[in-house]
Design a protein around this motif. Structure first.
Motif, short mmCIF file in Angstrom:
data_model
loop_
_atom_site.label_atom_id
_atom_site.label_comp_id
_atom_site.label_asym_id
_atom_site.label_seq_id
_atom_site.Cartn_x
_atom_site.Cartn_y
_atom_site.Cartn_z
N TYR A 67 -12.70 -1.42 0.24
CA TYR A 67 -11.33 -1.61 -0.24
C TYR A 67 -10.48 -0.40 0.05
O TYR A 67 -10.94 0.74 -0.07
N VAL A 68 -9.23 -0.65 0.40
CA VAL A 68 -8.26 0.40 0.68
C VAL A 68 -6.96 0.04 -0.02
O VAL A 68 -6.51 -1.12 0.05
N SER A 69 -6.36 1.01 -0.69
CA SER A 69 -5.00 0.83 -1.21
C SER A 69 -4.04 1.21 -0.09
O SER A 69 -4.03 2.36 0.36
N LEU A 70 -3.29 0.25 0.37
CA LEU A 70 -2.38 0.46 1.48
C LEU A 70 -1.22 1.37 1.06
O LEU A 70 -0.87 1.43 -0.11
N PRO A 71 -0.61 2.06 2.02
CA PRO A 71 0.56 2.87 1.69
C PRO A 71 1.65 1.99 1.05
O PRO A 71 1.85 0.84 1.45
N ALA A 72 2.31 2.54 0.07
CA ALA A 72 3.37 1.81 -0.62
C ALA A 72 4.51 1.48 0.34
O ALA A 72 4.85 2.28 1.21
N VAL A 73 5.08 0.29 0.19
CA VAL A 73 6.23 -0.14 0.98
C VAL A 73 7.40 -0.42 0.05
O VAL A 73 7.21 -0.78 -1.12
N GLY A 74 8.61 -0.26 0.55
CA GLY A 74 9.81 -0.45 -0.26
C GLY A 74 10.02 -1.89 -0.68
O GLY A 74 9.60 -2.83 -0.01
N ILE A 75 10.65 -2.04 -1.84
CA ILE A 75 10.98 -3.35 -2.39
C ILE A 75 12.50 -3.48 -2.48
O ILE A 75 13.19 -2.55 -2.87
N THR A 76 12.99 -4.66 -2.13
CA THR A 76 14.39 -5.01 -2.35
C THR A 76 14.43 -5.87 -3.61
O THR A 76 13.90 -6.98 -3.61
N ASP A 77 15.02 -5.36 -4.67
CA ASP A 77 15.09 -6.09 -5.94
C ASP A 77 15.99 -7.31 -5.78
O ASP A 77 17.17 -7.17 -5.47
#
Length: 169
Positions: free
Chosen positions: A122-132
């Motif tokens: 398992y790998v936690s992927l790099p965080a990506v931006g969210i558009t609310d």
């Protein structure tokens, strides 16, 4: 690593009666920022796989193109990024999308899924931006995969101040 095996959320409700006897009520559901993928509220095409190495002992598997899981209610106000915890034996060009209200709704976020080294790596992927998308929504996690069974999803984490971290009043 802490294992989370339950679908946890908080419900706050209030009932009131005014001096004239008129009654009313209201409520709100608060969701945690870290969600186990298997605790979805709706799905299409996937399977829950028992796996001791997954955070809660289970993960989402048998993922094919345009399969999805959904969560409601979610409010992404104050949430800046999202990170997915996945496993994938090889790189196929697959990705994960967050969409508002339906599997084809407005795109909120997208993350590529690289090879992690195996189904149980398992790998936690790099965080990506969210558009609310604004307001409380039904959020769909849509899987894009050029071939069946390209990857599995264990969990995801929302990052940002959100409702879970407030400063002093």
């Amino acid at each position: 690593m802490t294992r989370v095996a339950a679908a946890v959320y908080y419900v706050l409700s209030a009932d009131y009666t005014d001096k004239g006897g008129l009654k009313g009520s209201t409520g709100i559901t608060l969701q945690p920022k870290h969600k186990q993928a298997e605790h979805f509220t709706g799905s299409s095409g996937i399977r829950i796989v028992d796996e001791p190495g997954a955070e809660g002992g289970r993960r989402i598997g048998d993922i094919s193109n345009n399969d999805w899981i959904s969560f409601r209610p979610l409010n992404l106000s104050g949430i800046d990024t999202v990170s997915f915890r996945v496993s994938a034996p090889s790189s196929t060009g697959a990705s994960i999308e967050l969409r508002a209200d339906s599997p084809t709704g407005a795109l909120i976020a997208s993350s590529p899924v690289p090879a992690t080294g195996g189904w149980n790596t398992y790998v936690s992927l790099p965080a990506v931006g969210i558009t609310d998308p604004g307001g409380t929504r039904n959020v769909h996690v849509v899987f894009k995969a050029p071939s069946a069974n390209s990857f599995d999803v264990d969990s995801f984490t929302f990052n940002g101040r959100g409702a879970g971290q407030g400063g002093p009043p």
